[in-house]
Design an enzyme around this catalytic site. Sequence first.
Site, short mmCIF file in Angstrom:
data_model
loop_
_atom_site.label_atom_id
_atom_site.label_comp_id
_atom_site.label_asym_id
_atom_site.label_seq_id
_atom_site.Cartn_x
_atom_site.Cartn_y
_atom_site.Cartn_z
N SER A 184 4.23 2.68 -4.84
CA SER A 184 4.39 3.49 -3.64
C SER A 184 5.26 2.75 -2.64
O SER A 184 5.32 1.51 -2.65
CB SER A 184 3.02 3.80 -3.02
OG SER A 184 3.18 4.47 -1.78
N TYR A 197 -4.56 0.18 1.01
CA TYR A 197 -3.74 0.82 -0.01
C TYR A 197 -2.40 0.09 -0.14
O TYR A 197 -1.95 -0.20 -1.25
CB TYR A 197 -3.52 2.29 0.36
CG TYR A 197 -2.62 3.06 -0.57
CD1 TYR A 197 -3.09 3.51 -1.80
CD2 TYR A 197 -1.31 3.37 -0.21
CE1 TYR A 197 -2.28 4.24 -2.65
CE2 TYR A 197 -0.50 4.10 -1.06
CZ TYR A 197 -0.98 4.53 -2.28
OH TYR A 197 -0.17 5.24 -3.11
N ALA A 199 -1.71 -2.99 0.71
CA ALA A 199 -1.93 -4.34 0.16
C ALA A 199 -2.09 -4.30 -1.35
O ALA A 199 -1.54 -5.13 -2.08
CB ALA A 199 -3.16 -4.96 0.81
N ALA A 200 -2.86 -3.32 -1.84
CA ALA A 200 -3.06 -3.21 -3.29
C ALA A 200 -1.76 -2.87 -4.01
O ALA A 200 -1.46 -3.42 -5.07
CB ALA A 200 -4.12 -2.15 -3.58
N LYS A 201 -0.96 -1.98 -3.43
CA LYS A 201 0.31 -1.60 -4.05
C LYS A 201 1.30 -2.76 -4.02
O LYS A 201 2.08 -2.95 -4.96
CB LYS A 201 0.90 -0.38 -3.35
CG LYS A 201 0.13 0.91 -3.62
CD LYS A 201 0.17 1.28 -5.10
CE LYS A 201 -0.48 2.63 -5.35
NZ LYS A 201 -0.45 3.01 -6.78
#
Length: 369
Positions: A184, A197, A199-201
């Site tokens: 993303s 979100y 940070a995870a991506k």
Amino acid sequence: MDLFNSVLNFVVPPASLVMLAFSWPALCFISGCEWLYNQFNGEDMEDKVVIITGASSGIGEQIAYEYAKRRAKLVLVARRETRLRGIGENARFLGARHVLIIAADVVKEEDCRRFINETINIYGRVDHLVNTVSLGHTFSFEEVTDTSVFPQLLDINFWGNVYPTYVALPYLRQTHGKVIVNASVESWLPLPRMSLYAAAKAALVNFYETLRLEVKDDVGITIATHGWIVSEMSRGKFMVDEGAEMQWKEEREVHASGGPVEDFARLIVAGACRGDAYVKYPSWYDIFLLYRVFAPNILNWTFRMILPIHGTRRTSLIGTGRPILSEGSYGRSISSEGSYGRPLLEGTSPRTLLVSPTFTPLSHQHKLE
């Protein structure tokens, strides 16, 4: 050492810009030739084996249809088995040579080993692994009252991609296969209310960029980066066919509006078959990279002006549009104004908000001949 770094800080940036300016025409020519070659020499997916995780809705579902049109053999993986059956039938109608349905949870390594092993036992190979599992949110970090959501978001958005890749990688090496990743724009473009979100991506993209260097040319890696796209969550659909817990695990893509998910899926599959390292939709987002590198303050000021960070927007359950709930009042909505405590985060786990969710345990695979 400090003097050495000071000299490099002064010399390297302008020298690199000059070198890039002189080499830009040659780089564009080489990229153009490579694009033309790949355009006419894309991978023929007929009878190739494609595993798609998160295939029960959104991007995963549309990617399954695109591979089906190319007459591939599909392995559809998600938690919602009943939903996968309908998608499998649609894929077979569109041209898929064979469809295997496996109910599994990709955040569990043992489940990943199970569906990879089942694929090898039945087909004997894996050519493409498409990781589409993702879960977004639109809450500010300070609004969180249930921190149990933190590891769940990271599990789904990061480990839910890493585990299938880890198990499938030896088989992908044998076929010189490909890994396709659903990333993303938030992985590098800071947007408010998407901290975890994003940070995870970011972790996900950096993992696959590093893995690309490690596997070299043995396995291709395509990182698909999207901006705002339309999907089930943005259309406001609330899927309760297998209970609230299933909705929490399987709903994806919290973005509010944008281009159709079908277009993005088509670009992903076409790019993967060409061997593209990156697929971007839409590509004009790249201009923000220049601002982030050369004028980060302007980018931050712009977002602060045009995007509400501490607005009066109400937070709701993911995909349901339900009003906020106060602490200690799980089961009644807040309809009147006033102070009812801090709002619960969007998508607070149904374990704490909804009573006795029912969901189907992981079941065995089903083949659609």
